[in-house]
Design a protein around this motif. Structure first.
Motif, short mmCIF file in Angstrom:
data_model
loop_
_atom_site.label_atom_id
_atom_site.label_comp_id
_atom_site.label_asym_id
_atom_site.label_seq_id
_atom_site.Cartn_x
_atom_site.Cartn_y
_atom_site.Cartn_z
N LEU A 123 0.82 -1.21 0.00
CA LEU A 123 0.00 0.00 0.00
C LEU A 123 0.86 1.27 0.00
CD1 LEU A 123 -2.79 -1.13 2.50
CD2 LEU A 123 -3.03 -0.81 0.03
N ILE A 124 2.01 1.20 0.68
CA ILE A 124 2.94 2.34 0.66
C ILE A 124 3.52 2.51 -0.75
CG2 ILE A 124 5.19 3.17 1.47
CD1 ILE A 124 4.55 1.95 4.19
N LYS A 125 3.89 1.40 -1.36
CA LYS A 125 4.46 1.43 -2.72
C LYS A 125 3.46 2.01 -3.72
CE LYS A 125 6.85 -1.50 -6.08
NZ LYS A 125 7.35 -2.89 -6.37
N LEU A 126 2.18 1.69 -3.53
CA LEU A 126 1.15 2.21 -4.42
C LEU A 126 0.82 3.68 -4.15
CD1 LEU A 126 -1.30 -0.84 -4.43
CD2 LEU A 126 0.02 0.01 -6.39
N GLY A 127 1.29 4.18 -3.02
CA GLY A 127 1.03 5.57 -2.67
C GLY A 127 -0.29 5.81 -1.99
N ILE A 129 -1.03 4.79 1.24
CA ILE A 129 -0.75 5.18 2.61
C ILE A 129 0.66 5.76 2.66
CG2 ILE A 129 -2.32 3.49 3.65
CD1 ILE A 129 0.03 1.76 4.34
N GLU A 130 0.91 6.59 3.66
CA GLU A 130 2.20 7.25 3.78
C GLU A 130 2.65 7.25 5.24
OE1 GLU A 130 1.29 11.02 2.14
OE2 GLU A 130 0.06 11.68 3.83
N GLU A 131 3.95 7.33 5.42
CA GLU A 131 4.53 7.35 6.76
C GLU A 131 4.74 8.79 7.21
OE1 GLU A 131 7.29 3.67 7.54
OE2 GLU A 131 7.83 4.54 5.60
N THR A 132 4.47 9.04 8.49
CA THR A 132 4.67 10.36 9.08
C THR A 132 5.35 10.18 10.43
OG1 THR A 132 2.50 10.34 10.18
CG2 THR A 132 2.60 11.27 7.95
N PRO A 133 6.10 11.18 10.91
CA PRO A 133 6.73 11.09 12.23
C PRO A 133 5.70 10.95 13.34
CG PRO A 133 7.67 12.89 10.94
CD PRO A 133 6.44 12.43 10.20
N ARG A 139 11.52 8.33 17.46
CA ARG A 139 12.21 7.18 16.89
C ARG A 139 11.30 6.31 16.02
NH1 ARG A 139 14.10 4.61 22.42
NH2 ARG A 139 11.88 5.13 22.75
N SER A 140 10.01 6.51 16.10
CA SER A 140 9.08 5.68 15.34
C SER A 140 8.24 6.53 14.38
CB SER A 140 8.16 4.91 16.29
OG SER A 140 7.37 5.81 17.06
N LYS A 141 7.53 5.84 13.52
CA LYS A 141 6.69 6.51 12.53
C LYS A 141 5.26 5.97 12.59
CE LYS A 141 10.34 7.57 9.20
NZ LYS A 141 10.79 7.44 7.79
N LEU A 142 4.33 6.80 12.17
CA LEU A 142 2.94 6.40 12.03
C LEU A 142 2.61 6.30 10.54
CD1 LEU A 142 1.26 8.75 14.67
CD2 LEU A 142 2.05 6.40 14.99
#
Length: 213
Positions: A123-127, A129-133, A139-142
């Motif tokens: 899903l990230i590769k398809l764009g 969903i995205e990661e945010t601080p 140290r982790s991401k949402l």
């Protein structure tokens, strides 16, 4: 005052109290007992197969329902960028509950980590969903649904709603509420077992086997 009705209620209350082990004794359980009535000794399906082992028959039919739903959703998702009901479920969870970490999203969808990570990475590769601080932990991401993902899901919801109604078949609204109540109750029973990484499973199986002996 309708004393006949009161007498019927008293008789039913006595019958309820005599049904040892069937209830907790509160009014909600009494109403449930009235609604459900006595369970039949056997269950007969439309193919005239009779099975006294109710848990086995219910488990089989639940598996069948999962397969029906999976087939319907697969057909509805044909030629769409989302390829599976699992991917759709992950997107819905993020839209419903907001940003969360990857482990939380995987647990929310009742899956094991390797399978969940494959879905998230795709899903990230398809764009979609995205990661945010993570504001609470640098140290982790949402992860959250992207703008592209929101647009894609908006195009899917109409078809998904039709499929959801198809799965319910010819159940009346009252029957749908009863089914929801029972499935939610089962979900609440099994979720702690899953959260405990199935460590309780052997003990529960051993306990149930003694109960059936």
């Amino acid at each position: 005052m309708n004393y006949s009705l009161i007498k019927q209620l008293i008789d039913l209350a006595e019958e309820y109290e005599q049904s040892a082990g069937k209830g907790t004794g509160d009014i909600k359980d009494f109403v449930r007992w009235l609604r459900e009535g006595d369970a039949p000794e056997t269950v007969r399906t439309t193919d005239h197969y009779s099975d006294d082992h109710i848990p086995g028959l219910i488990s089989k039919l639940l598996v069948y329902m999962h397969r029906y739903a999976k087939l319907y959703f697969k057909r509805a998702l044909a030629n769409r960028p989302i390829q599976s009901l699992d991917e759709f479920g992950y997107m819905v969870s993020l839209l419903q509950y907001g940003p969360m970490n990857k482990t939380g999203l995987i647990h929310q969808n009742i899956q094991e980590k390797p399978t969940g990570m494959e879905i998230i990475n795709r899903l990230i590769k398809l764009g979609f969903i995205e990661e945010t601080p993570d504001p609470g932990d640098k140290r982790s991401k949402l992860i959250q649904v992207s703008e592209k993902g929101q647009m894609m899901m908006g195009e899917l919801f109409g078809d998904m709603d039709k499929i959801s109604k198809l799965i319910l078949g010819d159940l009346l609204p009252s029957e749908q509420y009863r089914l929801l109540e029972m499935l939610e109750r089962l979900h609440c029973y099994h979720k702690p077992i899953f959260r405990d990484d199935l460590q309780q499973l052997d003990d529960l199986l051993d306990k149930n086997s003694h109960g059936l002996a």
